[in-house]
Design a protein around this motif. Sequence first.
Motif, PDB file in Angstrom:
ATOM      1  N   GLY A 127     -11.672   6.012 -46.262  1.00 54.36           N
ATOM      2  CA  GLY A 127     -12.111   5.189 -45.483  1.00 54.36           C
ATOM      3  C   GLY A 127     -13.723   5.381 -45.724  1.00 54.36           C
ATOM      4  O   GLY A 127     -14.605   4.572 -45.746  1.00 54.36           O
ATOM      5  N   TYR A 175     -16.192  -2.803 -46.493  1.00 60.61           N
ATOM      6  CA  TYR A 175     -15.809  -2.471 -44.718  1.00 60.61           C
ATOM      7  C   TYR A 175     -14.326  -2.941 -44.720  1.00 60.61           C
ATOM      8  O   TYR A 175     -13.733  -2.094 -43.726  1.00 60.61           O
ATOM      9  N   ARG A 176     -14.037  -3.978 -45.156  1.00 57.25           N
ATOM     10  CA  ARG A 176     -12.375  -4.225 -44.884  1.00 57.25           C
ATOM     11  C   ARG A 176     -11.548  -3.132 -45.290  1.00 57.25           C
ATOM     12  O   ARG A 176     -10.715  -2.936 -44.594  1.00 57.25           O
ATOM     13  N   ARG A 188     -11.998  -0.322 -42.850  1.00 61.39           N
ATOM     14  CA  ARG A 188     -11.143  -0.534 -41.858  1.00 61.39           C
ATOM     15  C   ARG A 188      -9.440  -0.274 -42.201  1.00 61.39           C
ATOM     16  O   ARG A 188      -9.001   0.223 -41.229  1.00 61.39           O
ATOM     17  N   LEU A 225     -13.446   3.750 -37.334  1.00 58.74           N
ATOM     18  CA  LEU A 225     -12.679   2.479 -37.311  1.00 58.74           C
ATOM     19  C   LEU A 225     -13.222   1.301 -36.456  1.00 58.74           C
ATOM     20  O   LEU A 225     -13.260   0.126 -37.244  1.00 58.74           O
ATOM     21  N   GLN A 226     -13.815   1.709 -35.355  1.00 58.93           N
ATOM     22  CA  GLN A 226     -14.534   0.442 -34.667  1.00 58.93           C
ATOM     23  C   GLN A 226     -15.727   0.081 -35.422  1.00 58.93           C
ATOM     24  O   GLN A 226     -16.204  -0.969 -35.663  1.00 58.93           O
ATOM     25  N   ALA A 248     -16.097   0.385 -38.742  1.00 62.51           N
ATOM     26  CA  ALA A 248     -15.735  -0.465 -40.002  1.00 62.51           C
ATOM     27  C   ALA A 248     -15.367  -1.856 -39.607  1.00 62.51           C
ATOM     28  O   ALA A 248     -15.824  -2.790 -40.367  1.00 62.51           O
ATOM     29  N   ALA A 249     -14.663  -2.035 -38.390  1.00 57.70           N
ATOM     30  CA  ALA A 249     -14.320  -3.319 -38.009  1.00 57.70           C
ATOM     31  C   ALA A 249     -15.648  -4.033 -37.517  1.00 57.70           C
ATOM     32  O   ALA A 249     -15.797  -5.270 -38.046  1.00 57.70           O
ATOM     33  N   ALA A 269     -17.208  -5.043 -40.930  1.00 58.62           N
ATOM     34  CA  ALA A 269     -16.464  -5.844 -41.523  1.00 58.62           C
ATOM     35  C   ALA A 269     -16.626  -7.642 -41.105  1.00 58.62           C
ATOM     36  O   ALA A 269     -16.743  -8.458 -41.592  1.00 58.62           O
TER      37      ALA A 269
END
Lengths: 572, 380
Positions: B233, B242-243, B246, B266-267, B269-270, B273
Amino acid sequence: MPHLSIRAKLWNWTGFQKREDQLTILLSLVIGIVVGLTVVAFILLTGRLAARMYPPESALWRRFLVPIAGTLFSGFLLFRYFPNARGSGIPQAKFALFLQDGYISLRTVVGKFVCCSISLASGIALGREGPSVQIGAGIASVLGRRFGLGKANVKALVPVGCSAALAAAFNTPIAAVLFSLEEILGDLHAPVLGSVVLASATSWMVLHSILGDEPLFHVPAYQLVNPLEFGIYAILGVIGGIASVAFVKLLLRLRVWFRRLPAWSLWLQPAAGGLLMAVFALIRPEVLGVGYDYVDRVLTGDFPLKIVALLAIMKIVATPACYSSGNAGGIFGPSLFIGAMVGGAVGSVAHTLFPGVTANAGAYALVGMGTAFAGIVRTPLTSVIMIFEMTRDYSIIVPLMISNLISFFISQHLQHEPIYEALALQEGVYLPTGESREELEGIHVSEVMQTGVEPIRPETGIEEVKARLEKEKTSSWPVAIDGAIQAVISIHEIETTEPAPSAARDLLKANRDYPYVHADHPVTYALERMGVKGVDVVPVVSRANIRQMYGIVTLKDILAGYGVTGAVKAKQ
Amino acid sequence: MSAAGTVAAFARARGPRLGLILIVLAVIGALAALDLFLENAEQSEMSVQARHTFAQGVQLLQSGDATGAVEALRRAHAMERKNLAYEMELIAALTAAGKTAEAEPLMNEVLDADRNDGAANLIAARLRLKEGNLLDAEAYYHRAIYGEWPQDGTSHRIAARMQLIGLMVEKNQKQELLAELLPLQEQAKNDPSLQSRLGRLFLIAGSPGRAAEQFRTLVRAHPASAEAYEGLGDAELEQGDYRAARAAFAAALSRKPKDSALDAKLQLAATLASLDPTPRGLASSEKYQRSLRILGWAQQDLEKCIQMTGAAPADTQQTLLANAALAMNRPPSQPTNEMAEALLSLAERIWQARLAACGAATTNDEEPLRLVMAKLAQAT
């Protein structure tokens, strides 16, 4: 041309045509091997015993009791069985060389080995090198006698044994040769040089084959950081010289004090040294034994200043006490220890004050070793070469020479007699000094002296004395009581002393400082003595006792020795 | 009859001189035997004592007591001077204790014994590092890596290289770091721990593609490893995918659900994205919307920055903010890619103005914008 066998041709080629010369050379080789093996055994034995008796970090009671018990035991052995094994061994080897035609008994050799092993294992502050020298000289003497060599050749083997012993004890073959010539013989051009070198090299090879190629001290490579350091090395020479003088004077004074004690206390005296060591060991255990491990550490510059300085002072006190109380052991090792500590202390101070321009304190400790050796033993050349050989570091040689010479001159100025000669004088033995050795050239007194002469007795009347002088055709004559010489009186004194003397005894008081020579002196020295005292007769006396008269030498005898005709006629 | 008695009897029979020679030879033999016995006894005793003291020294060094270790190791070395292991450990202790001047001559001694010895060169490198001589230290590290290691050479070489890598990370020498990491790829294949470290180090060296490759391999070999997914990641995030980032963080979080740091990643990356305007095949209207959001974020950032400095906004800053307000208040009916690019170009200029006024440091809130801006700058 006569037919010669191959063996004879070979011997002729070597130049050793006399059978005794051939044997002497062969014996030098054998002495090198035997002495090398003996000294290696001595080193290993004393080292092992010491490690067992007072291991590092041992309990307090042990540190206290071991030196006392060890010195009591060795003191008893020295008193009861081996009286000649006391002390260092260097003066004793010289006595044997100059007074006893090279005679050292096997008993003394064994005694020295046993007593030193015990006393050194008990942690007293003496070294093993001096005793090794006596052991080496003793082995050479025993072998020479057993193989039927004449007195002259046995005598010649003594420095050979000394050299072999020192080469193995210090792992310094060149310094061993130099020491034998410089200190023992006092002649760097001695004819025994070949044998001395051969024995030293053989002994060193024996040492190497058993113990390997390890120098006595491991020294990091030092270099001169800044020329200003020469000044600090000179200061080290001054301090080292003063420390050396303090050491020698204390040792000689204590020796005099111990000699005055009653004879029954002789076997207990070594324990006094042991007791002092015991007390010191409670304060700092590093002072126990010869301390080469700690010297190694100081050479890396890793000891705090306070401890280094304290150890130097303790050793300066402890070694004289141990030696003077009659223990068996030498002062070479302690000299190096004291030098390393003094050097380490000076180096620490210098490095703290001028860190940018000075080397590590270890470099000063290294130079300090040579400085103390030169100041105490008074063999500057040997000390420079010895330190070089011990450490195999050439870079420090110039500072070493500077410091050594300064220390040597200070020591010479403040303490006239070198330590071994002063110790010999305390024993009543007059060893030839460095200066007098130079004088042992040309025609010797022994070649022209008269023996069996009758000295004047103190109660002899003045008229009878005059008649005797008239009869002998001289202006002076020795006076003696039962063969013990008292004075040399002259006709001039008889005529000028007020009130007029009635017998020879009336002139004794003014002549206590009578002139004398030894049989191995050159006649030029006898002439000099005659000139200083204004006499034409000087008694020839023993080196072991200057009151024991062997004969006389007169001015006429000397002239006759040089073939002056008138003198020959007069003598006839 | 004893040996001495036999010699004496023989001597009497063959005359005094021969007898004497035999006695001397017997004495030489006896002394040699005694010497060898004493020497062997001393050697074995010393060896045992040295080993014990050495072990003490190593223990002290490992516990951080360098001074105590020096003391013990010096004793061990004095007892067995020819033992290079003792000497090298002593040098290490001296170096740790800062006694580099004392360590130096010992070091030279060890190197003189064998210039190619890997361990000796490694210790020399550490010593040079302690002395502050980085160039020499690097040279010695390389000699250690390519030197001789009598046992377990591969792991020793990797350890030596890792020490050098650590030095390069510390000094932020990215090019040199990358050069040291590349040879490790082959050796890391069968070592998951090394692979993971290597992936992280590739990220530090500015090579996220290689990092991602390492983590992908790791994920394939160890699909249950949350660390492998997290590393992947991070690598994808750094590459700007970024996808993929994520997806990797989501996979990591499913394997380590309570990890808040992972959740934050994760946040991030989301967010990225959803903000990223660069993916291929993105509709023009969607790209315009994302560009507009980026512009709005940049505008707010610059305004906050101006407020923080307390100074009156400069003319250029005022012009940029006015242009942004104008673009945001007049949405087009048919947004095109060119319009989106124009917005992004304006957003970039505003971001540059913000960096000029308030520096490169950003808060956590600004992190997505910073990453997007970095990616846009790379793309142009």
